[in-house]
Scaffold this motif. Sequence first.
Motif, PDB file in Angstrom:
ATOM      1  N   CYS A   1      40.558  40.999  35.212  1.00 43.31           N
ATOM      2  CA  CYS A   1      39.688  40.439  34.185  1.00 43.31           C
ATOM      3  C   CYS A   1      40.414  40.448  32.848  1.00 43.31           C
TER       4      CYS A   1
ATOM      5  N   ASP B   1      36.610  42.501  29.127  1.00 44.29           N
ATOM      6  CA  ASP B   1      35.618  42.584  30.197  1.00 44.29           C
ATOM      7  C   ASP B   1      35.804  43.813  31.083  1.00 44.29           C
ATOM      8  N   ALA B   2      36.802  44.640  30.813  1.00 47.43           N
ATOM      9  CA  ALA B   2      37.117  45.784  31.670  1.00 47.43           C
ATOM     10  C   ALA B   2      35.992  46.808  31.633  1.00 47.43           C
ATOM     11  N   PRO B   3      35.782  47.598  32.664  1.00 40.88           N
ATOM     12  CA  PRO B   3      36.473  47.551  33.958  1.00 40.88           C
ATOM     13  C   PRO B   3      35.881  46.455  34.845  1.00 40.88           C
ATOM     14  N   CYS B   4      36.688  45.930  35.724  1.00 40.06           N
ATOM     15  CA  CYS B   4      36.207  44.871  36.610  1.00 40.06           C
ATOM     16  C   CYS B   4      37.149  44.695  37.783  1.00 40.06           C
ATOM     17  N   SER B   5      36.724  43.873  38.713  1.00 40.98           N
ATOM     18  CA  SER B   5      37.573  43.521  39.856  1.00 40.98           C
ATOM     19  C   SER B   5      37.195  42.119  40.323  1.00 40.98           C
ATOM     20  N   ASN B   6      37.207  41.179  39.399  1.00 37.76           N
ATOM     21  CA  ASN B   6      36.854  39.798  39.706  1.00 37.76           C
ATOM     22  C   ASN B   6      38.043  39.039  40.276  1.00 37.76           C
TER      23      ASN B   6
ATOM     24  N   LYS C   1      45.758  39.002  31.059  1.00 34.73           N
ATOM     25  CA  LYS C   1      44.535  39.579  31.640  1.00 34.73           C
ATOM     26  C   LYS C   1      44.867  40.917  32.243  1.00 34.73           C
TER      27      LYS C   1
END
Length: 116
Positions: free
Chosen positions: A47, A51-56, A116
């Motif tokens: 991301c 927008d962290a944390p994420c796994s998009n 990113k």
Amino acid sequence: HKVFQANNDATEVVLNKLHAPLLTRFVRIRPQTWHSGIALRLELFGCRVTDAPCSNMLGMLSGLIADSQISASSTHEYLWSPSAARLVSSRAGWFPRIPQAQPGEEWLQVDLGTPK
């Protein structure tokens, strides 16, 4: 540089994770070992920093990453072009021009557009 384990056949999916955050615009993969030849498909997860944390998924599958953002050191022919490296594809994946290249000589690169 990090070395990841990969699949051993055409259907197995392998998930590799980076344990520390990484800010980058480009991801370049240099296959080091293979059985009969290099054939590569992938999806990238992550991301924007905000927008962290994420796994998009970053867009290989959805097409958010355009074909023009996927490049390679070479390609065997049109059917195995860099854009064929999208994970879920009816195609076989990216396949370089030289099937018996030296380790690290061939590469596939994805331009994420912005870091990113």
